[in-house]
Motif scaffolding. Structure first.
Motif, short mmCIF file in Angstrom:
data_model
loop_
_atom_site.label_atom_id
_atom_site.label_comp_id
_atom_site.label_asym_id
_atom_site.label_seq_id
_atom_site.Cartn_x
_atom_site.Cartn_y
_atom_site.Cartn_z
N ILE A 31 0.84 -1.20 0.00
CA ILE A 31 0.00 0.00 0.00
C ILE A 31 0.87 1.25 0.00
CG2 ILE A 31 -1.68 1.35 1.34
CD1 ILE A 31 -2.83 -1.37 2.30
N ALA A 32 1.94 1.24 0.82
CA ALA A 32 2.82 2.41 0.93
C ALA A 32 3.47 2.75 -0.41
CB ALA A 32 3.89 2.16 1.99
N THR A 33 3.68 1.76 -1.24
CA THR A 33 4.27 1.98 -2.56
C THR A 33 3.46 3.00 -3.36
OG1 THR A 33 5.18 -0.25 -2.59
CG2 THR A 33 4.90 0.82 -4.72
N GLU A 46 -6.85 10.72 -11.90
CA GLU A 46 -5.48 10.37 -11.53
C GLU A 46 -5.48 9.30 -10.43
OE1 GLU A 46 -2.62 13.64 -10.84
OE2 GLU A 46 -4.22 14.93 -11.63
N ARG A 47 -6.35 9.45 -9.44
CA ARG A 47 -6.43 8.48 -8.35
C ARG A 47 -6.85 7.12 -8.88
NH1 ARG A 47 -8.23 13.26 -5.86
NH2 ARG A 47 -10.41 12.78 -6.25
N LEU A 48 -7.81 7.11 -9.79
CA LEU A 48 -8.24 5.83 -10.37
C LEU A 48 -7.11 5.18 -11.17
CD1 LEU A 48 -11.90 6.72 -11.43
CD2 LEU A 48 -11.13 5.45 -9.40
N LEU A 55 -2.51 -0.38 -6.80
CA LEU A 55 -3.02 -0.08 -5.47
C LEU A 55 -4.28 -0.88 -5.17
CD1 LEU A 55 -3.06 1.48 -2.82
CD2 LEU A 55 -4.17 3.38 -4.02
N ARG A 56 -5.14 -1.07 -6.15
CA ARG A 56 -6.39 -1.81 -5.95
C ARG A 56 -6.11 -3.20 -5.37
NH1 ARG A 56 -8.37 -1.31 -10.72
NH2 ARG A 56 -9.68 0.47 -10.21
N ASP A 57 -5.14 -3.90 -5.94
CA ASP A 57 -4.82 -5.25 -5.46
C ASP A 57 -4.33 -5.22 -4.02
OD1 ASP A 57 -5.52 -6.36 -7.93
OD2 ASP A 57 -3.46 -6.32 -8.67
N ALA A 58 -3.48 -4.25 -3.69
CA ALA A 58 -2.98 -4.13 -2.32
C ALA A 58 -4.12 -3.83 -1.35
CB ALA A 58 -1.91 -3.04 -2.24
N LEU A 59 -5.06 -2.98 -1.76
CA LEU A 59 -6.20 -2.66 -0.91
C LEU A 59 -7.10 -3.87 -0.70
CD1 LEU A 59 -7.16 0.87 -2.28
CD2 LEU A 59 -5.95 0.34 -0.15
N PHE A 60 -7.30 -4.66 -1.75
CA PHE A 60 -8.11 -5.87 -1.62
C PHE A 60 -7.46 -6.84 -0.63
CE2 PHE A 60 -10.17 -5.29 -6.02
CZ PHE A 60 -11.28 -4.66 -5.46
N ASP A 61 -6.14 -6.99 -0.71
CA ASP A 61 -5.44 -7.85 0.25
C ASP A 61 -5.62 -7.33 1.67
OD1 ASP A 61 -4.51 -9.49 -1.79
OD2 ASP A 61 -2.49 -8.64 -1.81
N ASN A 62 -5.52 -6.02 1.84
CA ASN A 62 -5.65 -5.42 3.16
C ASN A 62 -7.06 -5.62 3.73
OD1 ASN A 62 -4.40 -3.80 5.28
ND2 ASN A 62 -5.83 -2.19 4.67
N VAL A 102 -11.74 4.90 -0.88
CA VAL A 102 -10.52 5.02 -1.70
C VAL A 102 -10.72 4.36 -3.06
CG1 VAL A 102 -8.09 4.33 -1.87
CG2 VAL A 102 -8.96 5.26 0.28
N LEU A 103 -11.37 3.21 -3.08
CA LEU A 103 -11.63 2.53 -4.36
C LEU A 103 -12.52 3.37 -5.27
CD1 LEU A 103 -12.06 -1.14 -3.11
CD2 LEU A 103 -10.19 -0.25 -4.54
#
Length: 131
Positions: A31-33, A46-48, A55-62, A102-103
């Motif tokens: 996520i920090a990346t 830009e966020r999307l 980032l989406r994959d990292a958020l899903f893992d979290n 965030v998503l």
């Protein structure tokens, strides 16, 4: 060494707490990346784009980790003190809701890091500094 033998060795040598910490460290790092880039983005577009870059994959893992943790702390057999169980369940609910924002291109990713990092410190046996 085969992957299955490696996994067995890890399972035999790591405590559940160490496994939780290792997984949370990896997810938090992922996520920090993307956090600075997402939080600095000036437009939803830009966020999307940052979400699509990984980032989406990292958020899903979290959120999957926090949902699992929430299920565990709310189970009747959980041995943690009730106040800690409630606090962790509340954090998990926050992570779920904030991740949804965030998503959708809203909110700050840094808020999720501010949740994860003190938990990592606690699992490491360190006293986390107040944010």
């Amino acid at each position: 060494m085969s992957l299955s033998a490696y996994k067995r060795t890890l399972k035999d040598t790591e405590t559940p707490r160490q496994i939780e910490r290792r997984i949370l460290v990896r997810i938090t790092s992922d996520i920090a990346t993307y956090a600075d880039r997402y939080d600095a983005a000036e437009t939803r577009s830009e966020r999307l784009g940052v979400l699509a870059d990984g980032l989406r994959d990292a958020l899903f893992d979290n959120v999957r980790l926090w949902s699992t943790l929430k299920t565990d702390v709310l189970s009747p057999g959980n041995q943690l003190p009730n106040d800690l169980r409630g606090s962790l369940a509340n954090l998990a609910t926050f992570v779920e809701r904030h991740t949804a924002a965030v998503l959708g291109g809203e909110g700050r990713v840094t808020a999720l890091l501010e949740v994860n990092r003190p938990i990592v410190a606690g699992l490491s046996g360190q006293v986390a500094e107040a944010a």
